[in-house]
Scaffold this motif. Structure first.
Motif, PDB file in Angstrom:
ATOM      1  N   UNK A  58       0.810  -1.221   0.000  1.00 27.87           N
ATOM      2  CA  UNK A  58       0.000   0.000   0.000  1.00 27.87           C
ATOM      3  C   UNK A  58       0.843   1.270   0.000  1.00 27.87           C
ATOM      4  N   UNK A  59       2.118   1.166   0.359  1.00 23.47           N
ATOM      5  CA  UNK A  59       2.967   2.357   0.370  1.00 23.47           C
ATOM      6  C   UNK A  59       3.459   2.722  -1.035  1.00 23.47           C
ATOM      7  N   UNK A  60       3.189   1.871  -2.018  1.00 23.17           N
ATOM      8  CA  UNK A  60       3.557   2.144  -3.407  1.00 23.17           C
ATOM      9  C   UNK A  60       2.344   2.655  -4.173  1.00 23.17           C
ATOM     10  N   UNK A  61       2.604   3.329  -5.279  1.00 25.58           N
ATOM     11  CA  UNK A  61       1.500   3.737  -6.159  1.00 25.58           C
ATOM     12  C   UNK A  61       0.992   2.522  -6.921  1.00 25.58           C
ATOM     13  N   UNK A  62      -0.141   2.691  -7.609  1.00 23.18           N
ATOM     14  CA  UNK A  62      -0.710   1.577  -8.350  1.00 23.18           C
ATOM     15  C   UNK A  62       0.229   1.052  -9.421  1.00 23.18           C
ATOM     16  N   UNK A  63       0.861   1.978 -10.168  1.00 24.46           N
ATOM     17  CA  UNK A  63       1.788   1.559 -11.206  1.00 24.46           C
ATOM     18  C   UNK A  63       3.024   0.883 -10.644  1.00 24.46           C
ATOM     19  N   UNK A  64       3.531   1.378  -9.522  1.00 29.33           N
ATOM     20  CA  UNK A  64       4.692   0.749  -8.896  1.00 29.33           C
ATOM     21  C   UNK A  64       4.367  -0.663  -8.427  1.00 29.33           C
ATOM     22  N   UNK A  65       3.193  -0.820  -7.826  1.00 29.83           N
ATOM     23  CA  UNK A  65       2.785  -2.149  -7.362  1.00 29.83           C
ATOM     24  C   UNK A  65       2.690  -3.121  -8.536  1.00 29.83           C
ATOM     25  N   UNK A  66       2.111  -2.659  -9.636  1.00 29.78           N
ATOM     26  CA  UNK A  66       1.958  -3.538 -10.792  1.00 29.78           C
ATOM     27  C   UNK A  66       3.304  -4.002 -11.327  1.00 29.78           C
ATOM     28  N   UNK A  67       4.279  -3.106 -11.383  1.00 26.56           N
ATOM     29  CA  UNK A  67       5.585  -3.484 -11.930  1.00 26.56           C
ATOM     30  C   UNK A  67       6.317  -4.456 -11.005  1.00 26.56           C
ATOM     31  N   UNK A  68       6.224  -4.240  -9.683  1.00 27.25           N
ATOM     32  CA  UNK A  68       6.869  -5.167  -8.748  1.00 27.25           C
ATOM     33  C   UNK A  68       6.195  -6.540  -8.825  1.00 27.25           C
ATOM     34  N   UNK A  69       4.860  -6.552  -8.908  1.00 26.04           N
ATOM     35  CA  UNK A  69       4.139  -7.828  -9.007  1.00 26.04           C
ATOM     36  C   UNK A  69       4.472  -8.543 -10.314  1.00 26.04           C
ATOM     37  N   UNK A  70       4.592  -7.782 -11.404  1.00 31.10           N
ATOM     38  CA  UNK A  70       4.958  -8.390 -12.690  1.00 31.10           C
ATOM     39  C   UNK A  70       6.374  -8.971 -12.623  1.00 31.10           C
ATOM     40  N   UNK A  71       7.292  -8.238 -11.990  1.00 29.37           N
ATOM     41  CA  UNK A  71       8.662  -8.736 -11.850  1.00 29.37           C
ATOM     42  C   UNK A  71       8.686 -10.028 -11.045  1.00 29.37           C
ATOM     43  N   UNK A  72       7.886 -10.108 -10.014  1.00 29.88           N
ATOM     44  CA  UNK A  72       7.827 -11.329  -9.209  1.00 29.88           C
ATOM     45  C   UNK A  72       7.348 -12.507 -10.056  1.00 29.88           C
ATOM     46  N   UNK A  73       6.333 -12.287 -10.884  1.00 30.78           N
ATOM     47  CA  UNK A  73       5.821 -13.366 -11.741  1.00 30.78           C
ATOM     48  C   UNK A  73       6.859 -13.774 -12.783  1.00 30.78           C
ATOM     49  N   UNK A  74       7.553 -12.795 -13.369  1.00 33.50           N
ATOM     50  CA  UNK A  74       8.567 -13.105 -14.374  1.00 33.50           C
ATOM     51  C   UNK A  74       9.763 -13.832 -13.751  1.00 33.50           C
ATOM     52  N   UNK A  75      10.116 -13.468 -12.510  1.00 29.84           N
ATOM     53  CA  UNK A  75      11.251 -14.102 -11.839  1.00 29.84           C
ATOM     54  C   UNK A  75      10.985 -15.580 -11.573  1.00 29.84           C
ATOM     55  N   UNK A  76       9.713 -15.944 -11.400  1.00 28.65           N
ATOM     56  CA  UNK A  76       9.376 -17.350 -11.162  1.00 28.65           C
ATOM     57  C   UNK A  76       9.726 -18.221 -12.365  1.00 28.65           C
ATOM     58  N   UNK A  77       9.673 -17.635 -13.560  1.00 25.09           N
ATOM     59  CA  UNK A  77      10.058 -18.321 -14.803  1.00 25.09           C
ATOM     60  C   UNK A  77       9.382 -19.688 -14.955  1.00 25.09           C
ATOM     61  N   UNK A  78       8.044 -19.736 -14.863  1.00 22.42           N
ATOM     62  CA  UNK A  78       7.364 -21.024 -15.038  1.00 22.42           C
ATOM     63  C   UNK A  78       7.304 -21.411 -16.509  1.00 22.42           C
ATOM     64  N   UNK A  79       7.093 -22.679 -16.820  1.00 24.81           N
ATOM     65  CA  UNK A  79       6.944 -23.080 -18.228  1.00 24.81           C
ATOM     66  C   UNK A  79       5.792 -22.365 -18.918  1.00 24.81           C
ATOM     67  N   UNK A  80       4.700 -22.115 -18.179  1.00 22.93           N
ATOM     68  CA  UNK A  80       3.550 -21.382 -18.718  1.00 22.93           C
ATOM     69  C   UNK A  80       3.214 -20.253 -17.754  1.00 22.93           C
ATOM     70  N   UNK A  81       3.168 -19.039 -18.251  1.00 25.95           N
ATOM     71  CA  UNK A  81       2.831 -17.870 -17.433  1.00 25.95           C
ATOM     72  C   UNK A  81       1.600 -17.193 -18.018  1.00 25.95           C
ATOM     73  N   UNK A  82       0.618 -16.943 -17.146  1.00 22.29           N
ATOM     74  CA  UNK A  82      -0.591 -16.215 -17.534  1.00 22.29           C
ATOM     75  C   UNK A  82      -0.626 -14.937 -16.705  1.00 22.29           C
ATOM     76  N   UNK A  83      -0.641 -13.786 -17.367  1.00 23.53           N
ATOM     77  CA  UNK A  83      -0.692 -12.508 -16.657  1.00 23.53           C
ATOM     78  C   UNK A  83      -1.975 -11.780 -17.050  1.00 23.53           C
ATOM     79  N   UNK A  84      -2.555 -11.122 -16.052  1.00 21.37           N
ATOM     80  CA  UNK A  84      -3.833 -10.448 -16.262  1.00 21.37           C
ATOM     81  C   UNK A  84      -3.659  -8.949 -16.049  1.00 21.37           C
ATOM     82  N   UNK A  85      -3.896  -8.171 -17.086  1.00 13.09           N
ATOM     83  CA  UNK A  85      -3.861  -6.703 -17.029  1.00 13.09           C
ATOM     84  C   UNK A  85      -2.677  -6.178 -16.221  1.00 13.09           C
ATOM     85  N   UNK A  86      -1.426  -6.434 -16.650  1.00 15.17           N
ATOM     86  CA  UNK A  86      -0.271  -6.005 -15.862  1.00 15.17           C
ATOM     87  C   UNK A  86       0.117  -4.546 -16.058  1.00 15.17           C
TER      88      UNK A  86
END
Length: 549
Positions: A450-478
């Motif tokens: 909550x201490x981040x802006x909406x755009x900052x939160x989205x980028x950190x969350x996207x980075x976390x998903x990309x770092x997982x590097x799964x065989x199949x990645x589904x992202x929703x409105x990043x």
């Protein structure tokens, strides 16, 4: 219910046993103190020998040391067993909740995992206390038997009667504790849901209705808490009255025996001291019975959650080496109707849903929050419904639009995702976020980000998903909370980092869709068109209206 309590105790039986033995040693020492004081008085009156007097005073000092250390370490062991058992219960509940529990609010489940788990764990503190009280009562009764058979028998007869009274007087507390926890969990659930949906409520002007609903739930919770408190006060007051009357009888009988010369002055002092000592083991039964009553009520609520059927049947199949071929064939689920979507290994596809409900229904079947009512969803030809849940999450990761961040540093949030941290930070442009923060990547963010802006939160969350590097990645409105220039950079980063791996982007952002190999357009729950973003923008008016509006 009994299974939950039994598991909570048996899992900590060594620590509970140690706490019980140490507590018994403390109570035995407490019972010995008035006896030793009586001996000291008799020695001083009868002989006046300084040596023997000093000897007994030394023994008394040693008993005080032993009982003090026993109490300290008994309490430490009891508290440790209580907290460890509560943690074990919370872990079981968390694992169960992760598989889906229908009909329960998230806040209600959180209340069960905190308050109810703590009360179940507290039984491990009540058990050693009860054992110590019983030992203290028996030692006190035996000591009184040595002083006077009449006083000892009086204790042995009255104690079971007091225990029976505590059991029956605690029944109302057990019933009302169950209702209290149930209402409190419901109030927590309603509050959590209202806070989570506050923006939507303001958007439709429903704040007053929501506040009235919470006010009603909160008042019901308060009334249940007051009833439980009254039941607890009735139990404590009743037991205090009964034990007070009993101890008055003991003191009266002891005084009469001393007047008649049947016991010495020292024995009279010991009898009075023992009568005062017995006040704790007698009154503690009220507290212990209340703890058991609350523990049983909480255990019943926990057992209901643990025994609830999963939202989807568990799978047991194991996945071989994963190529990343995802196929939905004739899927009907939620708002989807006969949808067929194929994502080939290494392909980046975009999915545009004219109705956001269609996107949510698609994500639900891909993450296996639900199974489709018709059709099949497969990964490399294996039905998702047959795959072990842990293996499925590792192979096919669905990064939700509203994914929460954890309290801690920005870097820790991304590092928790997986191994490709540096590349993920660059692809999601978290370096821009770090430059705007006081301590860069080491900046500590609050719970849920909550201490981040909406755009900052989205980028950190996207980075976390990309770092997982799964065989199949589904992202929703990043990219819904970032500007157009940043969206282009994120689209390029996703394509670069996910090269060779299957990626499904469910979004309406033009830059993301332009980076996709092909795009599938869903309209009214069905596949309306398929092709590249450039072709669909040119040829499909409905598609163009959705992505360029």
């Amino acid at each position: 219910m009994n299974t939950v309590l039994r598991d909570a105790v048996s899992g900590q039986w060594r620590t509970v046993s140690a706490a019980s033995v140490l507590g018994a040693a403390h109570q035995a020492g407490e019972a010995a103190v008035p006896l030793l004081i009586g001996v000291v008085i008799d020695e001083a009156v009868r002989t006046g020998a300084t040596g023997r007097l000093a000897w007994w005073i030394g023994v008394l000092a040693l008993v005080f040391v032993v009982l003090s250390l026993s109490f300290r370490f008994s309490l430490r062991c009891g508290e440790a067993a209580s907290h460890r058992a509560a943690h074990a219960v919370r872990t079981r509940l968390a694992c169960r909740v992760l598989s889906g529990v229908r009909g329960r609010l998230s806040g209600e489940l959180a209340g069960i995992a905190t308050g109810d788990a703590q009360r179940v764990g507290a039984v491990n503190l009540a058990l050693p206390t009860a054992f110590a009280a019983v030992v203290g009562l028996l030692v006190g009764a035996v000591a009184l038997l040595r002083v006077s058979a009449v006083l000892g028998l009086l204790i042995l007869v009255a104690a079971p009667l007091l225990l029976t009274a505590a059991h029956f007087l605690g029944k109302p507390l057990e019933r009302r504790s169950d209702a209290e926890q149930d209402r409190a969990a419901m109030a927590s659930g309603v509050a959590a849901d209202l806070v989570a949906g506050l923006r939507a409520l303001k958007g439709i002007g429903a704040e007053d209705t929501a506040a009235a609903r919470y006010r009603e739930t909160s008042r019901s919770s308060m009334a249940a808490a007051v009833r439980a408190a009254r039941a607890r006060a009735w139990l404590d007051g009743s037991m205090l009255t009964l034990t007070g009357i009993f101890l008055a009888i003991v003191a009266l009988v002891g005084g009469q025996l001393a007047i008649a010369g049947d016991i010495t002055v020292g024995q009279l002092v010991a009898a009075v001291g023992l009568a005062q000592f017995l006040l704790w083991p007698l009154t503690v039964f009220s507290w212990v019975n209340g703890m058991f009553a609350q523990g049983r009520a909480s255990a019943a609520r926990i057992a209901e959650v643990l025994a609830a059927p999963p939202a989807v049947p568990p799978g047991t199949a194991h996945l071989p080496a994963i190529a990343g071929h995802v196929e939905l064939r004739g899927v009907t689920s939620g708002t989807l109707r006969d949808v067929t979507v194929v994502a080939r290994p290494g392909e980046l596809i975009g999915v545009v849903a004219r109705d956001p409900a269609d996107a949510l229904s698609l994500l639900a079947v891909l993450s296996r929050d639900v199974d489709p009512t018709a059709g099949t969803v497969t990964l490399d030809g294996i039905l998702l419904s047959t795959v072990d849940a842990a293996e499925l999450r590792a192979a096919l990761l669905v990064a939700a639009h509203d994914a929460e961040l954890f309290e801690g540093s920005v870097l820790a949030n991304v590092r928790d995702g997986g191994s490709r941290v540096a590349e993920a930070l660059a692809a999601a442009r978290v370096d821009d976020v770090a430059r705007a923060l006081p301590d860069g990547l080491d900046t500590t963010i609050t719970a849920r980000g909550r201490s981040l802006s909406g755009g900052q939160r989205q980028r950190v969350a996207l980075a976390r998903a990309l770092a997982a590097d799964p065989p199949v990645l589904v992202v929703h409105d990043p990219t819904t909370a970032v500007d157009a220039v940043t969206e282009v950079a994120l689209a390029e980063g996703i394509r670069r980092l996910r090269a060779g791996a299957t990626t499904i982007v469910v979004a309406t952002g033009p830059a993301l869709l332009a980076a996709a190999d092909r795009v599938i357009f869903l309209d009214t729950g069905r596949v309306a068109a398929s092709g590249t973003h450039a072709d669909l923008v040119t040829s499909d008016d409905d598609y163009r209206a959705v992505v360029l509006s």
